[in-house]
Design an enzyme around this catalytic site. Structure first.
Site, PDB file in Angstrom:
ATOM      1  N   GLU A 177       5.414 -14.317  34.388  1.00 14.21           N
ATOM      2  CA  GLU A 177       5.675 -14.216  33.054  1.00 14.21           C
ATOM      3  C   GLU A 177       4.412 -14.390  32.245  1.00 14.21           C
ATOM      4  O   GLU A 177       4.582 -14.885  31.018  1.00 14.21           O
ATOM      5  CB  GLU A 177       6.802 -15.471  32.549  1.00 14.21           C
ATOM      6  CG  GLU A 177       8.140 -15.278  33.333  1.00 14.21           C
ATOM      7  CD  GLU A 177       8.964 -14.267  32.718  1.00 14.21           C
ATOM      8  OE1 GLU A 177       9.220 -14.064  31.665  1.00 14.21           O
ATOM      9  OE2 GLU A 177       9.480 -13.305  33.708  1.00 14.21           O
ATOM     10  N   ARG A 203     -14.092   7.154  28.823  1.00 16.19           N
ATOM     11  CA  ARG A 203     -14.369   8.229  28.320  1.00 16.19           C
ATOM     12  C   ARG A 203     -15.164   8.508  26.967  1.00 16.19           C
ATOM     13  O   ARG A 203     -15.655   9.273  26.694  1.00 16.19           O
ATOM     14  CB  ARG A 203     -12.952   9.074  28.354  1.00 16.19           C
ATOM     15  CG  ARG A 203     -12.072   8.954  27.228  1.00 16.19           C
ATOM     16  CD  ARG A 203     -10.824   9.630  27.350  1.00 16.19           C
ATOM     17  NE  ARG A 203     -11.148  10.936  26.879  1.00 16.19           N
ATOM     18  CZ  ARG A 203     -10.904  11.136  25.485  1.00 16.19           C
ATOM     19  NH1 ARG A 203     -11.060  10.158  24.649  1.00 16.19           N
ATOM     20  NH2 ARG A 203     -11.043  12.500  25.149  1.00 16.19           N
ATOM     21  N   ASP A 223     -10.685  14.126  18.933  1.00 13.10           N
ATOM     22  CA  ASP A 223      -9.203  13.605  19.438  1.00 13.10           C
ATOM     23  C   ASP A 223      -8.283  12.998  18.435  1.00 13.10           C
ATOM     24  O   ASP A 223      -8.657  12.750  17.430  1.00 13.10           O
ATOM     25  CB  ASP A 223      -9.510  12.290  20.173  1.00 13.10           C
ATOM     26  CG  ASP A 223     -10.437  12.355  21.476  1.00 13.10           C
ATOM     27  OD1 ASP A 223     -10.465  13.369  21.942  1.00 13.10           O
ATOM     28  OD2 ASP A 223     -10.897  11.599  22.024  1.00 13.10           O
TER      29      ASP A 223
END
Ligand code: ADE
Length: 274
Positions: A117, A162, A177
């Site tokens: 949890e 990246r 992107d």
């Protein structure tokens, strides 16, 4: 960049040896250190969890192993270097491209993927106030619940790595992107094609074979607008009016979108079922 990961499943982080991240490590651009949390337990069973105060289902990760582990990791830093600690949790703030860019500029990140949890709250509060920690970020990778934070660590490390200088071959490749910060409009990228020119009866859109760079850019933009309008309408609705040129507006109108008084676009009315 240095990355530390403290986990009870070090083998879950094996993919960090593969592909883009693995190559960045091999080339010395990334220094990744994976630590087994159970190393900092002292009982025979290497216990890392216990029942929650106040009752309820599941188990909570005990603070002592995390405290010892994080103190050890922090003490191993170069003098004056302070890391950001990233705590993956479905109750965190969303991981975005903007955050990935921000984290890619940091010299040192420490990830604390939890199981069960989650981690005893006092651990997060302790390191949020420590002078040897730059910041603690509780981060969710999406509105779904995974069994633990290891997969989110893999996701975040790949998104961050990246962006590091020298990791991707072509520096321009992430400027375009989807979700690149600073982009005027956040649009999903449209379709891409490569050889052969015909495959199973399907050809290539003519414009891509035309060699006309202006028309190709316009076509790509229209594809991005069309795809975004269909799959992520909220990205169009929140696009500032000055991020859309005359042709963008015409494309959206053609798709049934309409500009409001403030110049922002609204989707076509949905048919309401009686
Ligand atoms: N741990 C479990 N689910 C998660 C999620 N969606 N994001 C980050 N950490 C998680």
């Amino acid at each position: 960049m240095r990355l530390d990961v403290v986990t009870i499943f070090p083998e879950y982080l094996e993919p960090l040896n593969v592909s883009l991240v693995g190559k960045a490590r091999a080339r010395g651009l990334l220094d990744v250190r994976v630590h087994d949390l159970r190393h900092w337990t002292h009982d025979r069973h290497h216990t890392v969890d216990d029942t929650p105060y106040g009752g309820g289902p599941g188990m909570v990760m005990k603070p002592e192993p995390w405290g010892e582990a994080l103190d050890t990791v922090l003490a191993s830093g170069a003098p004056g270097h302070t890391p950001r600690i990233l705590v993956p949790t479905p109750s965190g703030s969303p991981f975005t491209q903007e955050l990935a860019e921000e984290l890619a500029a940091a010299p040192w990140l420490v990830f604390t993927p939890a199981r069960y949890e989650g981690i005893d709250r006092r651990v997060i509060d302790e390191y949020a106030h420590r002078p040897d920690v730059a910041a603690v970020h509780e981060i969710s990778i999406g509105d779904y619940v995974l069994a633990g934070g290891e997969a989110p660590v893999l996701v975040m490390v790949e998104a961050i790595a990246r962006l590091l200088p020298g990791v991707l071959g072509n520096a321009a490749s992430h400027r375009d992107d989807s979700f690149a910060p600073g982009a005027m409009a956040n649009l999903l990228e449209g379709p891409v094609y490569t050889k052969p020119p015909e495959w199973r009866g399907q050809g290539i859109p003519e414009v891509l074979l035309s060699g006309h760079h202006g028309n190709i850019a316009r076509w790509r933009r229209d594809q991005a607008l069309t795809r975004t309008a269909a799959l992520r309408p909220e990205l169009i609705e929140t696009t500032p009016p000055d991020a859309l040129d005359k042709h963008d507006r015409a494309t959206l109108e053609h798709l049934g979108w309409r500009a409001g008084a403030d110049g922002r676009f609204w989707p076509p009315e949905q048919d309401v079922e009686e």
